[in-house]
Motif scaffolding. Structure first.
Motif, PDB file in Angstrom:
ATOM      1  N   ALA A   1       1.262  -0.139  -8.934  1.00 51.91           N
ATOM      2  CA  ALA A   1       2.166  -0.565  -8.038  1.00 51.91           C
ATOM      3  C   ALA A   1       2.054  -1.736  -7.146  1.00 51.91           C
ATOM      4  O   ALA A   1       2.620  -2.650  -6.713  1.00 51.91           O
ATOM      5  CB  ALA A   1       2.584   0.693  -6.861  1.00 51.91           C
ATOM      6  N   HIS A   2       0.606  -1.804  -6.759  1.00 52.16           N
ATOM      7  CA  HIS A   2       0.400  -2.947  -5.836  1.00 52.16           C
ATOM      8  C   HIS A   2      -0.183  -4.217  -6.341  1.00 52.16           C
ATOM      9  O   HIS A   2      -0.951  -4.894  -5.546  1.00 52.16           O
ATOM     10  CB  HIS A   2      -0.376  -2.311  -4.828  1.00 52.16           C
ATOM     11  N   GLN A   3       0.014  -4.475  -7.697  1.00 49.35           N
ATOM     12  CA  GLN A   3      -0.710  -5.521  -8.417  1.00 49.35           C
ATOM     13  C   GLN A   3       0.079  -6.593  -7.909  1.00 49.35           C
ATOM     14  O   GLN A   3       1.362  -6.866  -7.338  1.00 49.35           O
ATOM     15  CB  GLN A   3      -0.349  -5.346  -9.918  1.00 49.35           C
ATOM     16  N   GLY A   4      -0.824  -7.810  -7.644  1.00 49.35           N
ATOM     17  CA  GLY A   4      -0.484  -9.196  -7.332  1.00 49.35           C
ATOM     18  C   GLY A   4      -0.337  -9.298  -5.548  1.00 49.35           C
ATOM     19  O   GLY A   4      -0.016 -10.075  -5.241  1.00 49.35           O
ATOM     20  N   PHE A   5      -0.901  -8.141  -4.942  1.00 52.55           N
ATOM     21  CA  PHE A   5      -1.078  -8.130  -3.582  1.00 52.55           C
ATOM     22  C   PHE A   5      -2.601  -7.768  -3.321  1.00 52.55           C
ATOM     23  O   PHE A   5      -3.214  -7.067  -4.049  1.00 52.55           O
ATOM     24  CB  PHE A   5       0.005  -7.358  -2.759  1.00 52.55           C
ATOM     25  N   VAL A   6      -2.974  -8.400  -1.873  1.00 54.13           N
ATOM     26  CA  VAL A   6      -4.377  -8.170  -1.337  1.00 54.13           C
ATOM     27  C   VAL A   6      -4.355  -7.266  -0.289  1.00 54.13           C
ATOM     28  O   VAL A   6      -3.293  -7.266   0.654  1.00 54.13           O
ATOM     29  CB  VAL A   6      -5.007  -9.307  -1.215  1.00 54.13           C
TER      30      VAL A   6
END
Length: 374
Positions: free
Chosen positions: A146-151
């Motif tokens: 779900a949170h891929q691409g964010f840090v």
């Protein structure tokens, strides 16, 4: 992801993987409670004992509350596990500059750190809090999709613009009004970029789009590239991988390390699970959660079980452990009597698992990738 997946889907996957109803309830409850354990501090008892807990979340859905989005010791280990740039674990920890560090902290689905996290839980399942830690790790593991691409800390990498939903016309029609109420400004491509720059933690600039199972959507990332997201496909893959780890967890005590790479056949009910991720489209996660609880009761997945989730109040893990509904925190001047079952309560064992998880991720696992955030 939200309660419909973290609790509902996790429960179904655990049951299909062979856990009995009681163990599946612990795993699924723990997976959801990661999002609800927002208090930290010491609980003092009148016999001189104390218990210190940590928080695994803030109320992140309150996007206009900047103050509550600052603790990357919460977001990084519990919600945005670093993906190490989709690379394998290095032979020795590299020396990273600021840019490389941030890039390696971007969350990536099914990354090497995510798999290592699940292996560690399996190998350490003799602990009294093992099932609770499995649920906690399950939350973190599936969130890598779900949170891929964010840090999980403030970074320009989290800036997103030109957000579009392909299959949610109701949300599209009402989105501008909701943004106006939330931020007090009209929401367009330019303003969204400004908000992303002010609120560059996690996926704040794309709101809840990454967390809703049925949504197909897109956005423009900080580099100007268009990112296409297919949540139904991603969530189905996350559930299938979680099923494999649950099966391995159960087999490990008998067969040992040989099961860590074993692949298990998906059960006959799997097609219904995958279809439900697309078919249950209510914008309210609690309504979607009710659908999953109904399916747990009606035999859709081969079992008939009345399971539910209670975050707080009478009958909640916290109330049963502490004997009160009051919000107890740093109560040195108003100590509680120690309930007789506190040591083995769900609430305490869950919080034991939280501390074990955070210590492992921040102090044992990530430093081997050259990532320090402790």
């Amino acid at each position: 992801m939200q309660i419909d997946f973290h609790h509902g889907v996790t429960y179904v996957v655990a049951r299909l993987a062979g856990f009995d109803a009681g163990d599946a309830d612990i795993i699924a409850h723990s997976a959801q409670y990661v999002d609800d354990a927002t208090n930290k501090g010491e609980i003092w008892f009148d016999n001189g004992m104390l218990y210190e807990r940590i928080a695994s979340a803030h109320k992140m859905l309150d996007y206009n509350n900047m103050q509550m989005l600052s603790n990357h010791r919460v977001w990084l280990p519990f919600h945005f596990l670093p993906g190490n740039s989709n690379e394998a674990k290095p032979e020795s920890p590299p020396s990273l500059d600021a840019g490389s560090f941030a890039q390696r902290c971007v969350c990536r689905p099914n990354s090497a750190p995510a798999k290592e996290l699940m292996r560690s839980v399996i190998e350490r399942q003799a602990r009294s809090y093992a099932l609770y830690r499995l649920g906690i790790a399950a939350h973190v593991f599936v969130d890598t999709w779900a949170h891929q691409g964010f840090v999980g800390f403030e970074s320009e990498l989290n800036i997103a613009r030109n957000l579009k939903a392909d299959n949610d016309h109701h949300h599209e029609q009402s989105f501008a009004d909701k943004a106006l109420a939330l931020f007090g400004i009209n929401w367009d491509k330019t303003v969204q970029g400004l908000v992303g720059a002010v609120l560059p933690l996690g996926h704040g600039s794309v709101l809840s789009y990454p967390d809703r199972p049925y949504l197909k959507w897109s956005y423009e990332n900080a580099s100007g590239a268009t990112v296409l997201r297919d949540n139904p496909a991603d969530f189905a893959e996350a559930a299938a991988e979680l099923f494999q780890w649950f099966c391995r967890y159960r087999d490990y005590p008998v067969h040992g390390e040989q099961v860590l790479d074993k692949l298990y056949p998906l059960p006959p009910q799997w097609g219904k699970l995958v279809q439900s991720l697309s078919d249950i489209t209510d914008e309210d996660p609690d309504v979607r959660h009710v659908h999953w609880m109904d399916m747990a009761r009606d035999g859709t997945f081969g079992f008939h079980e009345a399971v539910d989730y209670l975050e707080s109040g009478v009958g909640s893990w916290k109330e049963m452990a502490l004997g009160t509904e009051d919000d107890i925190n740093d109560n040195e001047d108003d100590k509680l009597p120690l309930p007789p079952g506190f040591h083995k309560s769900h609430w305490k064992l869950f919080h034991d698992g939280l501390q074990a998880h955070r210590f492992y991720v921040l102090h044992e696992m990530l430093p081997d990738y050259g990532i320090l955030s402790s």
